[in-house]
Design an enzyme around this catalytic site. Structure first.
Site, PDB file in Angstrom:
ATOM      1  CG  ASP A  10     -58.945  47.927   5.286  1.00  0.00           C
ATOM      2  OD1 ASP A  10     -59.005  47.542   6.468  1.00  0.00           O
ATOM      3  OD2 ASP A  10     -57.871  48.271   4.731  1.00  0.00           O
ATOM      4  CG  LEU A  11     -59.660  52.665   9.702  1.00  0.00           C
ATOM      5  CD1 LEU A  11     -60.576  53.856   9.414  1.00  0.00           C
ATOM      6  CD2 LEU A  11     -59.644  52.408  11.219  1.00  0.00           C
ATOM      7  CG  ASP A  12     -55.591  50.451   9.804  1.00  0.00           C
ATOM      8  OD1 ASP A  12     -55.768  51.552  10.338  1.00  0.00           O
ATOM      9  OD2 ASP A  12     -55.683  49.374  10.433  1.00  0.00           O
ATOM     10  CB  THR A  18     -53.729  54.019  10.156  1.00  0.00           C
ATOM     11  OG1 THR A  18     -54.872  53.718   9.359  1.00  0.00           O
ATOM     12  CG2 THR A  18     -54.068  55.103  11.153  1.00  0.00           C
ATOM     13  CE  LYS A  46     -49.748  48.784   2.486  1.00  0.00           C
ATOM     14  NZ  LYS A  46     -49.733  49.308   1.116  1.00  0.00           N
ATOM     15  CB  SER A 115     -60.992  47.915  10.418  1.00  0.00           C
ATOM     16  OG  SER A 115     -59.689  47.988  10.939  1.00  0.00           O
ATOM     17  CB  ALA A 116     -57.962  43.196  10.921  1.00  0.00           C
ATOM     18  CE  LYS A 146     -59.921  42.937   6.582  1.00  0.00           C
ATOM     19  NZ  LYS A 146     -59.694  44.383   6.528  1.00  0.00           N
ATOM     20  CD  GLU A 170     -58.966  45.136   2.802  1.00  0.00           C
ATOM     21  OE1 GLU A 170     -57.802  45.565   2.715  1.00  0.00           O
ATOM     22  OE2 GLU A 170     -59.465  44.741   3.861  1.00  0.00           O
ATOM     23  CG  ASP A 171     -54.717  49.127   2.410  1.00  0.00           C
ATOM     24  OD1 ASP A 171     -55.536  48.434   3.052  1.00  0.00           O
ATOM     25  OD2 ASP A 171     -53.640  49.512   2.888  1.00  0.00           O
TER      26      ASP A 171
HETATM   27  C1  BG6 Z   1     -55.149  46.089   9.933  1.00  0.00           C
HETATM   28  C2  BG6 Z   1     -53.828  46.654   9.472  1.00  0.00           C
HETATM   29  O1  BG6 Z   1     -56.181  46.944   9.522  1.00  0.00           O
HETATM   30  O2  BG6 Z   1     -55.178  45.976  11.359  1.00  0.00           O
HETATM   31  C3  BG6 Z   1     -52.671  45.826  10.019  1.00  0.00           C
HETATM   32  O3  BG6 Z   1     -53.791  46.656   8.055  1.00  0.00           O
HETATM   33  C4  BG6 Z   1     -52.793  45.710  11.542  1.00  0.00           C
HETATM   34  O4  BG6 Z   1     -51.459  46.435   9.656  1.00  0.00           O
HETATM   35  C5  BG6 Z   1     -54.160  45.133  11.897  1.00  0.00           C
HETATM   36  O5  BG6 Z   1     -51.775  44.868  12.058  1.00  0.00           O
HETATM   37  C6  BG6 Z   1     -54.373  44.998  13.411  1.00  0.00           C
HETATM   38  O6  BG6 Z   1     -54.352  46.275  13.986  1.00  0.00           O
HETATM   39  P1  BG6 Z   1     -54.218  46.556  15.541  1.00  0.00           P
HETATM   40  O7  BG6 Z   1     -54.474  48.044  15.634  1.00  0.00           O
HETATM   41  O8  BG6 Z   1     -55.282  45.758  16.225  1.00  0.00           O
HETATM   42  O9  BG6 Z   1     -52.861  46.178  15.972  1.00  0.00           O
HETATM   43 MG    MG Z   2     -55.890  48.185   5.053  1.00  0.00          MG
END
Ligand code: BG6
Ligand code: MG
Length: 220
Positions: A10-12, A18, A46, A115-116, A146, A170-171
């Site tokens: 996962d990224l964030d 982030t 998250k 990452s989402a 997710k 993942e976090d």
């Molecule tokens: C996830 C984050 O990686 O991405 C969420 O954990 C975030 O907090 C989601 O809402 C979607 O991100 P974005 O940048 O498309 O709004």
């Molecule tokens: Mg995350």
């Protein structure tokens, strides 16, 4: 028999902090519409998509909005988020990230991003880590966010490796559920009390111990 062939990240909140930027942007937006978000609310957000997050926030604040208002609020949040993101450099990599990537490369274990976030490519570019990745899932192609495991299954498919031969990092609670439900070995980044469903929980990637993971996951 299980062989560790790929690590799906996962990224964030795993590679860079982030998660806190997403939350600050949500807090800012929520405040404007008269909602005070408690700090703990971030755990619920998250890993969850932008629209789903907004839905949870509006429900929490008992706010009713039209579709047009919802779409404008989501855009506004993204602008707030991008304002934080633009200052990101490789100094924003969380502890142990590069060491972990280099170790995986050395052991010939593939590195994939699941990452989402639709801002993931931008963040990866600013962090200057795109070259480490063998495959990056396009979140636009994912129908179920997710905690559904679709994004992790797609990550494994992208490199042609069976999910049982992958580890997922993942976090978020939603992300750990997604990893577990497709048969990958899960590594939680954060607090054990929150990520108790993870197979292993560590503070950050500085604590990433390949031998321990291989032993605990029954990888040969
Ligand atoms: C996830 C984050 O990686 O991405 C969420 O954990 C975030 O907090 C989601 O809402 C979607 O991100 P974005 O940048 O498309 O709004
Ligand atoms: Mg995350």
């Amino acid at each position: 028999m299980r062989v560790l062939e790929a690590a799906i990240f996962d990224l964030d909140g795993v590679i860079t902090d982030t998660s806190s930027m997403h939350f600050k942007a949500w807090e800012e937006l929520a405040k404007e519409i008269g909602i005070k978000l408690p700090k703990e609310f971030n755990e619920k957000l998250k890993g969850i998509s932008r629209m789903k997050s907004l839905d949870l926030i509006l429900q929490f604040g008992k706010c009713k909005c039209s579709d047009l208002e919802i779409s404008m609020l989501a855009d506004k949040k993204n602008n707030y988020y991008l304002n934080y993101v633009k200052a990101i450099t490789d100094a924003n990599l969380l502890p142990g990230v590069l060491e972990c990537f280099n170790l995986l490369k050395e052991k010939d274990i593939k590195i994939v991003l699941a990452s989402a976030s639709s801002n993931a490519n931008l963040v990866m570019k600013l962090l200057n880590i795109e070259n480490y990745f063998d495959f990056i899932v396009n979140p636009k192609e994912i129908k179920e966010g997710k905690p559904d495991s679709e994004i992790f299954i797609r990550a494994a498919e992208g490199i042609g490796i069976k999910p049982c031969n992958c580890i997922g990092i993942e976090d978020s609670v939603a992300g750990i559920i997604a990893i577990n439900s497709c048969g990958m070995f899960s590594i939680g980044i954060g607090k054990k009390e929150v990520l108790y469903m993870a197979n292993i929980c560590i503070k950050d990637l500085k604590e990433f111990n390949l031998e321990e993971i291989q032993a605990m996951g029954g990888f040969i």
